[in-house]
Design an enzyme around this catalytic site. Structure first.
Site, mmCIF file in Angstrom:
data_model
loop_
_atom_site.group_PDB
_atom_site.id
_atom_site.type_symbol
_atom_site.label_atom_id
_atom_site.label_comp_id
_atom_site.label_asym_id
_atom_site.label_seq_id
_atom_site.Cartn_x
_atom_site.Cartn_y
_atom_site.Cartn_z
ATOM 1 N N SER A 143 4.465 -5.122 5.304
ATOM 2 C CA SER A 143 3.722 -6.372 5.160
ATOM 3 C C SER A 143 4.137 -7.370 6.253
ATOM 4 O O SER A 143 4.042 -7.054 7.425
ATOM 5 C CB SER A 143 3.922 -6.934 3.756
ATOM 6 O OG SER A 143 2.973 -7.923 3.517
ATOM 7 N N ASP A 299 -3.540 -7.763 4.187
ATOM 8 C CA ASP A 299 -3.826 -7.990 2.775
ATOM 9 C C ASP A 299 -3.695 -9.461 2.402
ATOM 10 O O ASP A 299 -4.173 -9.879 1.354
ATOM 11 C CB ASP A 299 -2.963 -7.091 1.859
ATOM 12 C CG ASP A 299 -1.479 -7.365 1.966
ATOM 13 O OD1 ASP A 299 -1.061 -8.107 2.884
ATOM 14 O OD2 ASP A 299 -0.715 -6.817 1.136
#
Lengths: 566, 369
Positions: A143, A299
């Site tokens: 991430s 995301d």
């Protein structure tokens, strides 16, 4: 001692490659580093694996990836889950190598793999799992962590991140395994079980997103500046914006190409204002109406809007409220009554008021999109429809094509909101002020406490234990009226001493609600000596909200400090 | 005192031993779509051995198996052989404990340590093994009704999902895979029945051994044939070979009008019951052979240490689900060849020779060994 034994075993192990052994030999004599790299295996949880890259059992490398993939393969074979595994990766160092290592283990176990040939966003993987009817999905990503990190996230057949029970099954399989028990095909691409995911999946994904967010007028007039922060969004976000009619999309060229070094940012995190530095500079030269940034696996999304000649970053709650308001306002008559917006317990309550205006319902889950994704699947049985879900940490999702936060879709949606209000002469900041005026001023803050020593960590645990046993009567000048203990699933009304059950899975979180409607949530980290404090106040005007937020923050700071000293 | 088991109960015990812990594994998976042929070959190969074992027991009528072996080999060699069978039986018991605890942990209790489950099984096994073969046979007789009802109900509910096309074409890859599948079945579980001969103290009649072992084995083999072939026809040969617990998986697909679902949990219970019987047989065999090898009259005081030893033992022999699958799908190995074929056939041949010689000595007056 165990670390040294494991270090020696790796050095002797014929399964370990010479490059890794050379790296390990370089550690000889460095006890601290050996201890850190080998004191345990990387732990698998609901978030998968995450760690620093390097040689060692406590590092992300092809061996730890193979080991966890063998555990996943065992889990699938035990549970009899068929359909294969979809695999995607981001732009980080070793992500492609880890993808192939994972695929090699799966095909060696007779499990079909669907592999993205290039970097792909996490939400696209979630979509692909459902699209190809895979039994599971893997995303190689850390991430928004720094470049020296990588990670391994696992999705179930619904495209949802693994739930606690599923993760436990995999971690218990992993605990049984050693490097010698891993099956691996060194050339998985030549195996008949290898399938490349082509443009067909991507087109289907785009099609779904365009169904969720149909075209708005004025799209061609909105000037958007986009940065993927060297991550996977560089191709996908501009693509979907173009397809939705946004013809004026520019990108920050220095940050457009995938690069695992993330050379132009200290953290590739759209929550960090520093990540927008280059975008702001470019916007100064080439005017635009909206800046969008997505994190490396696309995301999570950050948004900056112009306000009185300056660029202002909207926080995750504010973006979530704007999107919820926009989506609920566009529902067909009668649809709102069965519509549900889902948020986490630490996300703003402002959306309750917004949803109430349209007759929609808001439901809460624990922190984490896996809970939102799970709830999405349960709603149809109640004749309810999921419209939108979000969390304060920059994650948003609309529609049911994907089961994880989706920055590609969120980018499209926020651009649509901006274009829609631009046509009415308003910026997103203006619209937000309108919403504040209508629903009240909701301001939030987030404070992190990190405990450097084990003594501090122990005191913090004792402090939290005391808070659970002795409810706080007031925070600053605000009287506490309710205490929610998510660890014991009890909600205590301090006015009536009435206790009610909280119908959520248990998690060690404490929440206090004040008479004035402020909400304070204390969430200790399950894995690190840290705790986070989420603050939210509601007031009739900005000045009052800011004043009260400051008071609560100071009061709780004092409470924590004295609590830790006690 | 000798414990004599009624023939019917003995037969059920043999059936449950064969079905035992094998019910959820991909038996004969190497044969692929020809699994039914592998079963037929394995049954055809095993049946003569079962007859031989029955004949051997019949020849030893009136004596325990250990006493019979002692008459054949003499005191010390027979004790050495019994000691070898102690190891074989105990190891098999450990493997079954490992199978069942891994299975339960993998499918339903991921956080429960296997040691806790092994201990729970162990306590029950100690109780039943100390109770003796009569208690074990009665328990098997009662539980067999539950096991058979559940299995045949599950089979009936799976019928509409069966795709007979999965068995075609027949022998597409030749006879090799069929033989491999048959060898897998011989090793696990068919020839493991050799252990049963050590646990019976005797039978009511001389031909009881035939009535216990032959139908007991055939019924057990038939149940496995039906369940495994059904499972393969539901899942397909590829998935049957890949999944660790294919019968469990195929039963999980039963969905009758959405109200009759999750039947796999019930099948898991039958697996646990079968495994329990098999563990008990193994430990009873281990205790009896060890008592004989060490020259004790009673085996019961050896039960507790041997059973408790299976708790760490189950972890020594098998540590992972992959090893379980490997242990369940391997073809016959040299060591098992010794226990399952070499020793029993040697016993039989010696017994027949001794019988022949006695016949000659007593001028046609037939006696037992």
């Amino acid at each position: 001692m165990e670390a040294v034994r494991r270090y020696e075993a790796w050095l002797q192990d014929p399964l370990i490659d010479e490059g890794t052994k050379a790296e390990l030999r370089g550690l000889a004599g460095n006890k601290e580093e050996i201890e850190d790299r080998f004191f345990k295996w990387l732990e698998f949880g609901t978030g998968g694996l995450r760690g620093r890259l390097g040689a060692g059992s406590n590092r992300m490398n092809v061996y730890t990836v193979r080991l966890v993939t063998q555990a996943l393969a065992n889990y699938l074979k035990v549970q009899g889950k068929e359909g294969g595994v979809a695999i995607a990766h981001d732009s980080r160092h070793m992500s492609r190598e880890f993808t192939e290592a994972a695929a090699g283990v799966l095909v060696a176990n007779g499990i079909k793999v669907y592999v993205f040939p290039d970097v792909a966003p996490t939400p696209l993987l979630s979509f692909a799992v459902r699209h190809v009817r895979a039994a599971a999905g893997i995303v190689i990503t850390a991430s928004h962590n720094p470049p020296e990190y990588n990670g391994y996230k696992v999705y179930n057949e619904r495209g949802n991140q693994m739930l606690a029970e599923e993760a436990l099954s995999i971690s218990s399989q992993m605990a049984e395994l050693g490097l010698d028990s891993v099956l691996a095909d060194p050339n998985p691409q030549e195996n008949l079980l290898w399938n490349s995911l082509g443009d067909e999946v991507l087109e289907a994904y785009y099609q779904k997103l365009l169904e969720i967010a149909p075209k708005v007028e004025n799209a061609e007039n909105l000037r958007i500046l986009y940065t993927p922060l060297h991550g996977t969004g560089g191709r996908y976000v501009p693509d979907i914006l173009q397809q939705a009619g946004f013809s004026q999309v520019a990108a920050v060229p220095e940050q457009l190409e995938p690069d695992g070094n993330f050379p132009t940012v200290s953290f590739p995190n759209p929550e960090d204002p520093e990540a927008f530095k280059l975008a702001f500079a470019q916007a100064g030269q080439t005017p635009c109406d909206l800046i969008i940034a997505t994190d490396p696996d696309a995301d999570r999304m950050g948004v900056a809007v112009p306000q009185k000649g300056k660029w202002v970053l909207l926080n995750g709650n504010q973006v979530g409220v704007l999107l919820a308001d926009f989506l609920l306002a566009r529902l067909a008559p009668g649809q709102a009554a069965r519509s549900v917006v889902v948020k986490t317990i630490v996300t703003t309550d402002m959306v309750q008021s917004v949803a109430a205006k349209y007759g929609a319902e808001v439901r809460e889950t624990l922190t984490g999109f896996k809970y939102i994704g799970t709830l999405m699947d349960e709603l149809p049985a109640e004749n309810r429809e999921f419209v939108f879900g979000f969390e304060e940490s920059y994650g948003y999702l609309a529609g049911t094509a994907v089961r994880d936060k989706d920055a590609v879709l969120a980018s499209l949606l926020i651009a649509q909101v901006a274009a829609f209000y631009q046509a009415q002469g308003l910026t997103l900041a203006d619209r937000l002020e309108e919403l504040f005026a209508e629903h009240g001023w909701y301001l939030q803050d987030l404070v992190s406490f990190t405990f450097a020593t084990s003594l501090e960590a122990e005191r913090s645990r004792q402090f939290i234990s005391r808070l659970e046993k002795q409810p706080i009567a007031s925070i600053g000048e605000e009287r506490v009226v309710e205490v929610l203990n998510y660890g014991s699933s009890l909600r205590l009304d301090l006015r009536t001493q009435e206790e009610r059950a909280i119908r959520l899975p248990k998690e060690g979180v404490l929440q206090w609600i004040t008479e004035a409607g402020s909400k304070v949530t204390l969430r200790p980290s399950g894995t690190e000596p840290k705790m986070k404090l989420y603050l939210e106040v509601r007031a009739e005007n900005r000045q009052e909200a800011e004043r009260r937020l400051l008071k609560i923050k100071e009061a709780f700071d004092e409470l924590v400090r004295s609590g830790l000293e006690a | 005192m000798k414990e004599i088991v009624p023939d019917k109960q003995g037969m059920v015990l043999v059936t449950l031993f064969v079905v035992g812990n094998t019910l959820v594994f991909a038996l004969g998976g190497r044969a692929g779509p020809d699994i039914w042929l592998a079963f037929l070959v394995a049954i055809a190969v095993t049946a003569p051995f079962i007859l031989i074992f029955a004949r051997l027991t019949s020849l030893m009528h009136g004596k325990t198996f250990a006493d019979g072996v002692e008459m054949l080999f003499g005191k010390w060699p027979s004790r050495a052989v019994a000691l070898l069978y102690t190891g074989y039986a105990w190891r098999l018991g450990c493997l079954v404990v490992s199978h069942v605890t891994h299975f339960i942990q993998a499918v339903s209790l991921p956080t429960t340590p296997q040691t806790v489950m092994s201990l729970a099984f162990g306590v029950l096994v100690i109780w039943i093994v100390k109770g003796g073969i009569e208690v074990l046979a009665r328990f098997s007789s009662v539980m067999s009704r539950v096991v058979l009802t559940v299995l045949f109900s599950a089979f009936a509910l799976l019928i509409n999902r069966v795709d007979l096309g999965q068995f075609l074409p027949v022998m597409y890859n030749g006879f090799g895979p069929v033989m491999e599948g048959a060898l897998q079945l011989l090793d696990f579980p068919f020839m493991e029945t050799v252990l049963l001969f050590w646990i019976f103290d005797g039978f009511k009649k001389k031909d009881s051994a035939y009535r216990v072992f032959v139908p007991g084995f055939l019924v057990g083999a038939l149940i496995l044939l039906i369940m495994d072939c059904t499972s393969l026809a539901v899942l397909g040969a590829d998935r049957y070979g890949i999944f660790y617990f294919p019968i469990y998986t195929s039963i999980a697909r039963i969905d009758v009008s959405t109200f009759l679902t999750r039947l796999e949990a019930i099948v898991a219970v039958t697996f646990a019951v079968g495994s329990f019987v098999k563990i008990a047989v193994c430990l009873l065999a281990a205790s009896k052979t060890l008592a004989y090898a060490l020259g004790f009259d009673d085996y019961r005081f050896l039960v507790t240490p041997l059973v408790l030893g299976t708790i760490p033992g189950s972890r020594w022999f098998i540590a992972t689900s992959m090893e379980i699958e490997a242990s369940a799908t391997k073809t016959i190995s040299a060591s098992t060849f010794l226990y399952q074929l070499v020793f029993p056939i040697s016993f039989w041949i010696l017994a027949e020779i001794r019988m022949y010689l006695r016949k000659g000595n007593k001028a046609g007056k037939q006696t037992d060994v």
